[in-house]
Every structure is written in C-alpha cells, then in structure tokens.
Design a protein around this motif. Sequence first.
Motif, PDB file in Angstrom:
ATOM      1  N   LYS A 211       0.822  -1.223   0.000  1.00 18.09           N
ATOM      2  CA  LYS A 211       0.000   0.000   0.000  1.00 18.09           C
ATOM      3  C   LYS A 211       0.861   1.281   0.000  1.00 18.09           C
ATOM      4  O   LYS A 211       0.362   2.373  -0.225  1.00 18.09           O
ATOM      5  CB  LYS A 211      -0.991   0.007   1.172  1.00 18.09           C
ATOM      6  CG  LYS A 211      -0.363   0.096   2.539  1.00 18.09           C
ATOM      7  CD  LYS A 211      -1.402  -0.070   3.642  1.00 18.09           C
ATOM      8  CE  LYS A 211      -1.896   1.251   4.155  1.00 18.09           C
ATOM      9  NZ  LYS A 211      -2.580   1.175   5.443  1.00 18.09           N
ATOM     10  N   TYR A 212       2.151   1.127   0.281  1.00 19.11           N
ATOM     11  CA  TYR A 212       3.031   2.303   0.295  1.00 19.11           C
ATOM     12  C   TYR A 212       3.817   2.377  -1.015  1.00 19.11           C
ATOM     13  O   TYR A 212       4.266   1.358  -1.526  1.00 19.11           O
ATOM     14  CB  TYR A 212       4.007   2.222   1.470  1.00 19.11           C
ATOM     15  CG  TYR A 212       3.306   2.068   2.794  1.00 19.11           C
ATOM     16  CD1 TYR A 212       2.540   3.097   3.330  1.00 19.11           C
ATOM     17  CD2 TYR A 212       3.363   0.870   3.494  1.00 19.11           C
ATOM     18  CE1 TYR A 212       1.877   2.949   4.537  1.00 19.11           C
ATOM     19  CE2 TYR A 212       2.708   0.709   4.706  1.00 19.11           C
ATOM     20  CZ  TYR A 212       1.958   1.753   5.218  1.00 19.11           C
ATOM     21  OH  TYR A 212       1.300   1.597   6.416  1.00 19.11           O
ATOM     22  N   ILE A 213       3.996   3.604  -1.530  1.00 16.50           N
ATOM     23  CA  ILE A 213       4.657   3.685  -2.832  1.00 16.50           C
ATOM     24  C   ILE A 213       6.175   3.583  -2.758  1.00 16.50           C
ATOM     25  O   ILE A 213       6.808   3.035  -3.640  1.00 16.50           O
ATOM     26  CB  ILE A 213       4.264   4.953  -3.639  1.00 16.50           C
ATOM     27  CG1 ILE A 213       4.606   6.207  -2.835  1.00 16.50           C
ATOM     28  CG2 ILE A 213       2.827   4.930  -4.092  1.00 16.50           C
ATOM     29  CD1 ILE A 213       4.814   7.410  -3.732  1.00 16.50           C
ATOM     30  N   ASN A 214       6.774   4.108  -1.705  1.00 16.06           N
ATOM     31  CA  ASN A 214       8.230   3.969  -1.554  1.00 16.06           C
ATOM     32  C   ASN A 214       8.662   4.372  -0.140  1.00 16.06           C
ATOM     33  O   ASN A 214       7.820   4.726   0.695  1.00 16.06           O
ATOM     34  CB  ASN A 214       9.003   4.791  -2.608  1.00 16.06           C
ATOM     35  CG  ASN A 214       8.683   6.265  -2.547  1.00 16.06           C
ATOM     36  OD1 ASN A 214       7.863   6.693  -1.750  1.00 16.06           O
ATOM     37  ND2 ASN A 214       9.340   7.054  -3.378  1.00 16.06           N
ATOM     38  N   VAL A 215       9.958   4.298   0.092  1.00  9.73           N
ATOM     39  CA  VAL A 215      10.509   4.702   1.393  1.00  9.73           C
ATOM     40  C   VAL A 215      11.420   5.908   1.145  1.00  9.73           C
ATOM     41  O   VAL A 215      12.313   5.848   0.298  1.00  9.73           O
ATOM     42  CB  VAL A 215      11.321   3.548   2.028  1.00  9.73           C
ATOM     43  CG1 VAL A 215      11.934   3.989   3.353  1.00  9.73           C
ATOM     44  CG2 VAL A 215      10.448   2.308   2.230  1.00  9.73           C
ATOM     45  N   VAL A 216      11.148   6.990   1.863  1.00 10.70           N
ATOM     46  CA  VAL A 216      11.902   8.237   1.665  1.00 10.70           C
ATOM     47  C   VAL A 216      12.692   8.532   2.946  1.00 10.70           C
ATOM     48  O   VAL A 216      12.134   8.486   4.036  1.00 10.70           O
ATOM     49  CB  VAL A 216      10.932   9.412   1.373  1.00 10.70           C
ATOM     50  CG1 VAL A 216      11.676  10.742   1.325  1.00 10.70           C
ATOM     51  CG2 VAL A 216      10.171   9.162   0.090  1.00 10.70           C
ATOM     52  N   ILE A 217      13.969   8.839   2.785  1.00 17.95           N
ATOM     53  CA  ILE A 217      14.791   9.229   3.943  1.00 17.95           C
ATOM     54  C   ILE A 217      15.016  10.742   3.895  1.00 17.95           C
ATOM     55  O   ILE A 217      15.354  11.286   2.844  1.00 17.95           O
ATOM     56  CB  ILE A 217      16.153   8.504   3.912  1.00 17.95           C
ATOM     57  CG1 ILE A 217      15.971   7.014   4.185  1.00 17.95           C
ATOM     58  CG2 ILE A 217      17.122   9.116   4.916  1.00 17.95           C
ATOM     59  CD1 ILE A 217      17.277   6.238   4.271  1.00 17.95           C
ATOM     60  N   THR A 218      14.821  11.385   5.029  1.00 13.79           N
ATOM     61  CA  THR A 218      15.067  12.827   5.072  1.00 13.79           C
ATOM     62  C   THR A 218      15.551  13.219   6.474  1.00 13.79           C
ATOM     63  O   THR A 218      15.636  12.361   7.353  1.00 13.79           O
ATOM     64  CB  THR A 218      13.814  13.610   4.633  1.00 13.79           C
ATOM     65  OG1 THR A 218      14.153  14.989   4.520  1.00 13.79           O
ATOM     66  CG2 THR A 218      12.653  13.444   5.603  1.00 13.79           C
ATOM     67  N   ARG A 219      15.887  14.504   6.644  1.00 16.95           N
ATOM     68  CA  ARG A 219      16.412  14.896   7.948  1.00 16.95           C
ATOM     69  C   ARG A 219      16.167  16.372   8.230  1.00 16.95           C
ATOM     70  O   ARG A 219      15.913  17.161   7.319  1.00 16.95           O
ATOM     71  CB  ARG A 219      17.910  14.630   8.019  1.00 16.95           C
ATOM     72  CG  ARG A 219      18.723  15.549   7.128  1.00 16.95           C
ATOM     73  CD  ARG A 219      20.191  15.340   7.397  1.00 16.95           C
ATOM     74  NE  ARG A 219      21.021  16.079   6.474  1.00 16.95           N
ATOM     75  CZ  ARG A 219      22.333  15.958   6.410  1.00 16.95           C
ATOM     76  NH1 ARG A 219      22.947  15.131   7.212  1.00 16.95           N
ATOM     77  NH2 ARG A 219      23.021  16.665   5.564  1.00 16.95           N
ATOM     78  N   GLU A 220      16.282  16.705   9.520  1.00 14.93           N
ATOM     79  CA  GLU A 220      16.230  18.104   9.949  1.00 14.93           C
ATOM     80  C   GLU A 220      17.460  18.423  10.789  1.00 14.93           C
ATOM     81  O   GLU A 220      17.819  17.612  11.650  1.00 14.93           O
ATOM     82  CB  GLU A 220      14.968  18.361  10.778  1.00 14.93           C
ATOM     83  CG  GLU A 220      13.718  18.306   9.937  1.00 14.93           C
ATOM     84  CD  GLU A 220      12.495  18.849  10.656  1.00 14.93           C
ATOM     85  OE1 GLU A 220      12.600  19.261  11.835  1.00 14.93           O
ATOM     86  OE2 GLU A 220      11.421  18.855  10.034  1.00 14.93           O
ATOM     87  N   PRO A 221      18.100  19.546  10.594  1.00 16.65           N
ATOM     88  CA  PRO A 221      17.814  20.465   9.499  1.00 16.65           C
ATOM     89  C   PRO A 221      18.429  19.928   8.208  1.00 16.65           C
ATOM     90  O   PRO A 221      19.354  19.125   8.257  1.00 16.65           O
ATOM     91  CB  PRO A 221      18.527  21.747   9.946  1.00 16.65           C
ATOM     92  CG  PRO A 221      19.670  21.274  10.793  1.00 16.65           C
ATOM     93  CD  PRO A 221      19.203  20.033  11.474  1.00 16.65           C
TER      94      PRO A 221
END
Length: 221
Positions: free
Chosen positions: A39-49
Amino acid sequence: MIGKFIVFEGVEGGGKTTQIELLRDWLLGKEELRQILSKYINVVITREPGGTQLGKALRKLLLSSDVLAEKIQNTSELLLYAADRAQHVEALIKPCLERGAIVLCDRFIDSTIAYQGYGHGLDLELIQQLNYIATGGLKSDLTFWLDLDVEIGLSRAKNRGNFDRMERANIEFHRRVQQGYQELAKNNSLIVRIDANLTREKVQQQIQEIIMQKLVEWRYN
Ligand code: T5A
C-alpha cells in the motif's frame, strides 16, 4: 494521509543515520514484507535540518562553526530550526505522505523541545506553539528515541570527524538535552525507547520488531 511518518530522535552520535539506512534496506529487501508494504509507494529518507534546498542552506548556517563570525543567539537559532521545519513539512514531508510513502526522518519537533527547550532553557510553551506553526499540526506516526549515554554518543560523533557547532556545546547542555528526551518519552506513548548502547545489529533488531508490529496495526488504516 496514506503514508506513514516515522521519526528518529536522540542525543548526538546516537546512531540515527545508521539505523535509518539499515531500516530502509530491510524494508525494501525483505520478501515477506512485500505484501504488507504494497500500500506504500516507496521509502523516503530525510532529515532536519537540511531536508530541502532552503534547509540545506539553513543547516550550513546552524551547524558550521566557521560560516558566521558572530554567535547565533538562542532565539534566532530556534526560529531558524522552525523555518527549516516549515519548509520541510510543506515542500517534502506532506507531499510524500499524501502520495503514500513511508517517510523516515532524522529528527523532528522533539529535537527542538530537547535542544532549544531543555538545552538552552527557552520557553517550552512557546516552542510547542512554534512547532505547531511550522508543522501545521503534523505529528509522527511513530518516534524512535535512540537512548544512549551522552558521553558515548559524543565520543562516537568525535571519532567520525570534527564536532559541529551544536556538538561543541558543553557537556551540561547535552545532559539537559538528554533529560528533555527522558521527559518527552515519559509523557508520549508514541515515543518508543530503543537501547542504543548496543551494537548496530542489536539496535536494528529492536527497531525491526516494533516496525513489524506497527505495519500489521497499520494494515487497514
Ligand atoms: N537540532 C536539530 C536542534 O538543536 N534543534 C532542532 O530542532 C533540530 C531538528 C543536527 C543538529 O541540530 C540540532 C541537533 C544536532 O545537534 P546532525 O549532524 O543531523 O545535526 O546531528 P545528529 O542528528 O546528532 O547526527 P549525528 O550524525 O551526529 O548522529 P546520528 O545520526 O545519531 O549517528 P550516526 O548514525 O551518524 O552514528 C555516529 C557514529 O557512531 C557510529 C557510526 O558509524 C558513526 O561513526 N555508530 C556506532 N558505533 C558503535 N555502536 C553502534 N551501535 C553505532 N551506531 C552508530
């Protein structure tokens, strides 16, 4: 929103980056998870800041020790982290969640409470309001708190390279940050404590066990 928002928090050098990458590889590489993840389209990695273009510029200002000759005042620092977050949520996190991605994010609102609130002693209520403005009320579906001794985390960060501007703060600051995470975890059932003093593999194992339970729980919502 269709996607899921999973945040990693903790003191310096706690292993968030390492664990996020291991988790992404596990999610994408495990045959048994294929159906439950469909059901999920992909896995995205991100960060702050630093999750957006604006964020990358702010990250440089906030973390490099040699960009500005003057000291960044605590309130200015708070507002810069909030600006990074507002851009990040609107431009990246929300669109990804709306499309149905699993977003793995290195730090989010709890970092501001722990660092600017507990660490620098800025008003916690004001920070909550600012977090609300920056996120429009978006919360994580799950937050992993990688809990390890401040000294161990700092020595891991030091072994990796030079300290950044935040890491250079005195040990008492980092202890207050740690206390902030302890308080946050006490009062929020969506924060899951992970013992991050263990090996990379053992830390990842704890995370995968929780994620497995959550994926089953999220299957129909
Ligand atoms: N900040 C951020 C605020 O003050 N307010 C805010 O609102 C926000 C969002 C971000 C800085 O900004 C502050 C907090 C931070 O000071 P950053 O570079 O993103 O700066 O800093 P961190 O998030 O702390 O990232 P680090 O890279 O320092 O730590 P990580 O990602 O937690 O750890 P990682 O995976 O890089 O590991 C560190 C080292 O330890 C090793 C790794 O190989 C690496 O060398 N390691 C282990 N060693 C032994 N055993 C294990 N289990 C290990 N796991 C990793």
